[in-house]
Motif scaffolding. Structure first.
Motif, mmCIF file in Angstrom:
data_model
loop_
_atom_site.group_PDB
_atom_site.id
_atom_site.type_symbol
_atom_site.label_atom_id
_atom_site.label_comp_id
_atom_site.label_asym_id
_atom_site.label_seq_id
_atom_site.Cartn_x
_atom_site.Cartn_y
_atom_site.Cartn_z
ATOM 1 N N ASN A 14 16.349 3.983 10.021
ATOM 2 C CA ASN A 14 15.730 4.947 9.110
ATOM 3 C C ASN A 14 16.750 6.061 8.896
ATOM 4 O OD1 ASN A 14 13.941 6.467 7.613
ATOM 5 N ND2 ASN A 14 12.982 7.360 9.405
ATOM 6 N N THR A 24 12.667 16.261 -0.611
ATOM 7 C CA THR A 24 12.988 14.834 -0.661
ATOM 8 C C THR A 24 12.729 14.186 0.688
ATOM 9 O OG1 THR A 24 14.667 15.285 -2.338
ATOM 10 C CG2 THR A 24 14.789 13.164 -1.229
ATOM 11 N N LYS A 25 13.075 14.872 1.764
ATOM 12 C CA LYS A 25 12.785 14.360 3.108
ATOM 13 C C LYS A 25 11.288 14.153 3.287
ATOM 14 C CE LYS A 25 16.731 16.278 5.592
ATOM 15 N NZ LYS A 25 17.166 17.159 6.673
ATOM 16 N N GLY A 26 10.503 15.074 2.781
ATOM 17 C CA GLY A 26 9.049 14.949 2.869
ATOM 18 C C GLY A 26 8.535 13.731 2.127
ATOM 19 N N ARG A 27 9.060 13.509 0.925
ATOM 20 C CA ARG A 27 8.656 12.331 0.146
ATOM 21 C C ARG A 27 9.062 11.040 0.838
ATOM 22 N NH1 ARG A 27 10.983 13.750 -5.464
ATOM 23 N NH2 ARG A 27 11.776 15.438 -4.261
ATOM 24 N N SER A 29 9.442 10.594 4.048
ATOM 25 C CA SER A 29 8.634 10.380 5.254
ATOM 26 C C SER A 29 7.263 9.804 4.933
ATOM 27 C CB SER A 29 8.498 11.680 6.049
ATOM 28 O OG SER A 29 7.690 12.606 5.347
ATOM 29 N N THR A 30 6.738 10.063 3.733
ATOM 30 C CA THR A 30 5.440 9.486 3.378
ATOM 31 C C THR A 30 5.522 7.983 3.168
ATOM 32 O OG1 THR A 30 5.734 9.911 1.015
ATOM 33 C CG2 THR A 30 4.648 11.629 2.300
ATOM 34 N N HIS A 31 6.711 7.459 2.910
ATOM 35 C CA HIS A 31 6.886 6.025 2.683
ATOM 36 C C HIS A 31 7.473 5.306 3.904
ATOM 37 C CE1 HIS A 31 5.900 6.571 -1.502
ATOM 38 N NE2 HIS A 31 6.791 7.545 -1.568
ATOM 39 N N LYS A 32 7.748 6.058 4.954
ATOM 40 C CA LYS A 32 8.399 5.481 6.129
ATOM 41 C C LYS A 32 7.583 4.343 6.742
ATOM 42 C CE LYS A 32 8.670 7.771 10.029
ATOM 43 N NZ LYS A 32 9.031 8.717 11.069
#
Length: 83
Positions: A14, A24-27, A29-32
């Motif tokens: 990852n 962008t990091k937040g977005r 992490s929602t798809h991780k």
């Protein structure tokens, strides 16, 4: 190669670079979770933000900790740079 037999292990890395903006990091992490499910099954998961966290020594160390990799280890690393 372990005891003259080929053994394949899969890594899930990852990667979110240090220069990535917080939104962008937040977005990402929602798809991780969905990404992990897509690539499952894998033997080792690594979360990294720079190349120092995924060097050959670290990967070899994680492989050696897996059952069955105590005697011989041939490590082939494919490096990919994502823009």
């Amino acid at each position: 190669m372990v005891d003259d037999s080929l053994t394949v292990k899969f890594f899930y890395i990852n990667w979110v670079g240090e220069a990535v903006k917080p939104m962008t990091k937040g977005r990402v992490s929602t798809h991780k979770g969905a990404a992990e499910e897509f690539f499952d099954p894998f033997h080792i998961k690594i979360t990294a933000t720079n190349f120092d966290e995924i060097n050959e020594e670290i990967i070899a160390d994680k492989l050696q900790r897996l059952k069955g990799f105590k005697k011989k280890l041939i490590c082939i690393i494919i490096k990919a740079v994502l823009a």
